[in-house]
Design a protein around this motif. Structure first.
Motif, PDB file in Angstrom:
ATOM      1  N   LYS A  69       0.852  -1.301  -0.015  1.00  0.00           N
ATOM      2  CA  LYS A  69      -0.050   0.056  -0.052  1.00  0.00           C
ATOM      3  C   LYS A  69       0.785   1.236  -0.024  1.00  0.00           C
ATOM      4  O   LYS A  69       0.598   2.153  -0.480  1.00  0.00           O
ATOM      5  CB  LYS A  69      -0.855  -0.035   1.106  1.00  0.00           C
ATOM      6  CG  LYS A  69      -1.858  -1.074   1.318  1.00  0.00           C
ATOM      7  CD  LYS A  69      -2.874  -0.942   2.376  1.00  0.00           C
ATOM      8  CE  LYS A  69      -3.709  -2.028   2.702  1.00  0.00           C
ATOM      9  NZ  LYS A  69      -4.391  -1.958   4.050  1.00  0.00           N
ATOM     10  N   VAL A  70       1.689   1.330   0.846  1.00  0.00           N
ATOM     11  CA  VAL A  70       2.830   2.350   0.927  1.00  0.00           C
ATOM     12  C   VAL A  70       3.396   2.941  -0.379  1.00  0.00           C
ATOM     13  O   VAL A  70       3.413   3.858  -0.850  1.00  0.00           O
ATOM     14  CB  VAL A  70       3.642   2.240   2.070  1.00  0.00           C
ATOM     15  CG1 VAL A  70       4.778   3.426   2.070  1.00  0.00           C
ATOM     16  CG2 VAL A  70       3.102   2.263   3.413  1.00  0.00           C
ATOM     17  N   THR A  71       4.018   1.587  -0.871  1.00  0.00           N
ATOM     18  CA  THR A  71       4.520   1.767  -2.127  1.00  0.00           C
ATOM     19  C   THR A  71       3.803   2.358  -3.310  1.00  0.00           C
ATOM     20  O   THR A  71       4.125   3.260  -4.108  1.00  0.00           O
ATOM     21  CB  THR A  71       5.281   0.534  -2.973  1.00  0.00           C
ATOM     22  OG1 THR A  71       6.236  -0.074  -1.506  1.00  0.00           O
ATOM     23  CG2 THR A  71       5.954   0.541  -3.886  1.00  0.00           C
ATOM     24  N   GLY A  72       2.455   1.866  -3.312  1.00  0.00           N
ATOM     25  CA  GLY A  72       1.446   2.307  -4.526  1.00  0.00           C
ATOM     26  C   GLY A  72       1.137   3.750  -4.024  1.00  0.00           C
ATOM     27  O   GLY A  72       1.141   4.465  -5.024  1.00  0.00           O
ATOM     28  N   LEU A  73       1.179   4.342  -2.899  1.00  0.00           N
ATOM     29  CA  LEU A  73       0.680   5.533  -2.835  1.00  0.00           C
ATOM     30  C   LEU A  73       2.131   6.442  -2.735  1.00  0.00           C
ATOM     31  O   LEU A  73       1.854   7.574  -3.359  1.00  0.00           O
ATOM     32  CB  LEU A  73       0.206   5.496  -1.164  1.00  0.00           C
ATOM     33  CG  LEU A  73      -0.862   4.944  -0.908  1.00  0.00           C
ATOM     34  CD1 LEU A  73      -1.352   5.063   0.848  1.00  0.00           C
ATOM     35  CD2 LEU A  73      -2.315   5.775  -1.616  1.00  0.00           C
ATOM     36  N   GLU A  74       3.217   6.163  -2.435  1.00  0.00           N
ATOM     37  CA  GLU A  74       4.282   6.703  -2.913  1.00  0.00           C
ATOM     38  C   GLU A  74       4.449   6.945  -4.384  1.00  0.00           C
ATOM     39  O   GLU A  74       4.903   8.076  -4.593  1.00  0.00           O
ATOM     40  CB  GLU A  74       5.472   6.021  -2.289  1.00  0.00           C
ATOM     41  CG  GLU A  74       5.747   6.132  -0.657  1.00  0.00           C
ATOM     42  CD  GLU A  74       7.025   5.488  -0.272  1.00  0.00           C
ATOM     43  OE1 GLU A  74       7.534   4.681  -0.942  1.00  0.00           O
ATOM     44  OE2 GLU A  74       7.414   5.639   0.956  1.00  0.00           O
ATOM     45  N   LEU A  75       4.307   6.163  -5.092  1.00  0.00           N
ATOM     46  CA  LEU A  75       4.374   6.181  -6.430  1.00  0.00           C
ATOM     47  C   LEU A  75       3.242   6.853  -7.163  1.00  0.00           C
ATOM     48  O   LEU A  75       3.139   7.242  -8.364  1.00  0.00           O
ATOM     49  CB  LEU A  75       4.424   4.874  -7.398  1.00  0.00           C
ATOM     50  CG  LEU A  75       5.530   4.011  -6.733  1.00  0.00           C
ATOM     51  CD1 LEU A  75       5.570   2.598  -7.589  1.00  0.00           C
ATOM     52  CD2 LEU A  75       7.127   4.699  -7.448  1.00  0.00           C
ATOM     53  N   GLY A  76       2.218   7.509  -6.343  1.00  0.00           N
ATOM     54  CA  GLY A  76       1.342   8.446  -6.943  1.00  0.00           C
ATOM     55  C   GLY A  76      -0.073   7.951  -6.889  1.00  0.00           C
ATOM     56  O   GLY A  76      -1.000   8.718  -7.481  1.00  0.00           O
ATOM     57  N   ALA A  77      -0.544   6.801  -6.539  1.00  0.00           N
ATOM     58  CA  ALA A  77      -1.859   6.338  -6.464  1.00  0.00           C
ATOM     59  C   ALA A  77      -2.656   7.165  -5.474  1.00  0.00           C
ATOM     60  O   ALA A  77      -2.293   7.541  -4.634  1.00  0.00           O
ATOM     61  CB  ALA A  77      -1.835   4.859  -6.030  1.00  0.00           C
ATOM     62  N   ASP A  78      -3.920   7.460  -5.865  1.00  0.00           N
ATOM     63  CA  ASP A  78      -4.919   8.348  -4.995  1.00  0.00           C
ATOM     64  C   ASP A  78      -5.428   7.482  -3.989  1.00  0.00           C
ATOM     65  O   ASP A  78      -5.879   7.765  -2.860  1.00  0.00           O
ATOM     66  CB  ASP A  78      -5.852   8.775  -5.860  1.00  0.00           C
ATOM     67  CG  ASP A  78      -5.246   9.812  -6.708  1.00  0.00           C
ATOM     68  OD1 ASP A  78      -5.346  11.247  -6.508  1.00  0.00           O
ATOM     69  OD2 ASP A  78      -5.012   9.527  -7.929  1.00  0.00           O
ATOM     70  N   ASP A  79      -5.554   6.110  -4.186  1.00  0.00           N
ATOM     71  CA  ASP A  79      -6.269   5.212  -3.421  1.00  0.00           C
ATOM     72  C   ASP A  79      -5.988   3.868  -3.608  1.00  0.00           C
ATOM     73  O   ASP A  79      -5.239   3.421  -4.606  1.00  0.00           O
ATOM     74  CB  ASP A  79      -7.725   5.272  -3.504  1.00  0.00           C
ATOM     75  CG  ASP A  79      -8.680   5.012  -2.082  1.00  0.00           C
ATOM     76  OD1 ASP A  79      -8.103   4.556  -1.304  1.00  0.00           O
ATOM     77  OD2 ASP A  79      -9.912   5.527  -2.125  1.00  0.00           O
ATOM     78  N   TYR A  80      -6.290   2.764  -2.529  1.00  0.00           N
ATOM     79  CA  TYR A  80      -5.820   1.339  -2.804  1.00  0.00           C
ATOM     80  C   TYR A  80      -6.991   0.622  -2.316  1.00  0.00           C
ATOM     81  O   TYR A  80      -7.341   0.670  -1.225  1.00  0.00           O
ATOM     82  CB  TYR A  80      -4.667   1.247  -1.854  1.00  0.00           C
ATOM     83  CG  TYR A  80      -3.767   0.086  -2.167  1.00  0.00           C
ATOM     84  CD1 TYR A  80      -2.566   0.084  -2.527  1.00  0.00           C
ATOM     85  CD2 TYR A  80      -4.341  -1.368  -1.689  1.00  0.00           C
ATOM     86  CE1 TYR A  80      -1.586  -1.155  -2.826  1.00  0.00           C
ATOM     87  CE2 TYR A  80      -3.448  -2.378  -2.073  1.00  0.00           C
ATOM     88  CZ  TYR A  80      -2.239  -2.095  -2.519  1.00  0.00           C
ATOM     89  OH  TYR A  80      -1.551  -3.529  -2.877  1.00  0.00           O
TER      90      TYR A  80
END
Length: 236
Positions: free
Chosen positions: A92-103
Motif C-alpha cells: 500500500k505504501v509503495t503504491g501511494l508513494e508512486l502516486g496512487a490516490d487510493d488502494y
C-alpha cells in the motif's frame, strides 16, 4: 446509465470476471468504462482517450502494475486507484508513494469501488482554489502541468495525489488544517488507510520542497491537531 459526457473510468485487470463486475457496477452508476487485460493495450488507448479515473491491478501479465501507476500519476494527471490482492502494508505504501490516490484490496464489494470513484471525482471537480499557478518561498507550483520549479528553473514533477494535498495547503496558508478537514476536502478511505496515505504524500512533498525531515519549515506538523503551511502564497 452512462451518457456521452459521463466521466470515463478505465479498468486494467487481467481477470475477466473482475473487469465485467466492475464495468457493470460503474456503468449502472452512470460512468463510461473501457476495460483492458494487458498494459500494452491500455497504454495504446491512452493516445486517443483521456480517462478521469484509472483502476489498475498490480498483478498484470505483461508489465509491473506499479510502473503503470507511476507513469499515470506523473504523465496523465488522472486519478489512479489501485485494485490488488496484495494486502501487505508495504505494498500500500509503495503504491501511494508512486502516486496512487487510493488502494482497494481484493476481494471487494463493487459498491465500494463505485463510492471511492465518486469520492475521488468530487475532490478533483471541486478544487479548493481555482488558480493553476501558485508562487511561494522561492517555488512555483504549476497545477496544470504537475510541476514544481525553483528560482533557478529546475523542475520537479509531482503526482496528481500529491498535487491535491499541496493545493489544499497553498489555499489555506498559515491556518491549521486538521485530519478531518483533509478527509472532507480530499475524500478517499477513512481511518488508518487515509492517515497513511496523507503521511506518505506529505513526506514526499517535503522531500520535493527540500525540507529537512526533522525540522520542516514549510509544512509543519501540529501533533494531535493536523498540519499548517507556513509561507506567503500568490496565485495566478
Amino acid at each position: 446509465m452512462s451518457k456521452p459526457d459521463s466521466p470515463l473510468v478505465t479498468i486494467l485487470d487481467d481477470e475477466p470476471a473482475i473487469r465485467t463486475m466492475l464495468a457493470d457496477a460503474l456503468e449502472e452508476a452512470g460512468f463510461r468504462t473501457l476495460s483492458f487485460a494487458r498494459a500494452s493495450a491500455f497504454e495504446a488507448a491512452l493516445k486517443t482517450h483521456q480517462p478521469d479515473v484509472c483502476l489498475v491491478d498490480l498483478g498484470l501479465p505483461d508489465t509491473d502494475g506499479l510502473t503503470i501507476v507511476h507513469r499515470l500519476a506523473l504523465e496523465q494527471g488522472a486519478t489512479v486507484i489501485i485494485i490488488s490482492g496484495r494486502a501487505q502494508v508495504q505494498d500500500k505504501v509503495t503504491g501511494l508513494e508512486l502516486g496512487a490516490d487510493d488502494y482497494i484490496i481484493k476481494p471487494f464489494d463493487p459498491a465500494e469501488v463505485v463510492a471511492r470513484v465518486r469520492a475521488r471525482l468530487r475532490s478533483t471537480q471541486q478544487p479548493v482554489h481555482s488558480g493553476n499557478t501558485a508562487r511561494f518561498q522561492g517555488w512555483t507550483a504549476y497545477f496544470d502541468r504537475y510541476v514544481l520549479t525553483d528560482d533557478a528553473g529546475s523542475e520537479t514533477p509531482f503526482s496528481h495525489a500529491e498535487g491535491e494535498v499541496l493545493r489544499l495547503f497553498l489555499s489555506s496558508p498559515r491556518r491549521l488544517i486538521s485530519r478531518a478537514q483533509m478527509q472532507e476536502s480530499l475524500g478517499g478511505g477513512a481511518g488508518e488507510s487515509f492517515d497513511r496515505a496523507m503521511d506518505v504524500r506529505i513526506s514526499r512533498l517535503r522531500t520535493k520542497l527540500r525540507e529537512d525531515p526533522k525540522n520542516p519549515q514549510l509544512i509543519k506538523t501540529i501533533y494531535g491537531a493536523g498540519y499548517i503551511f507556513l509561507g506567503d502564497v500568490h496565485w495566478s
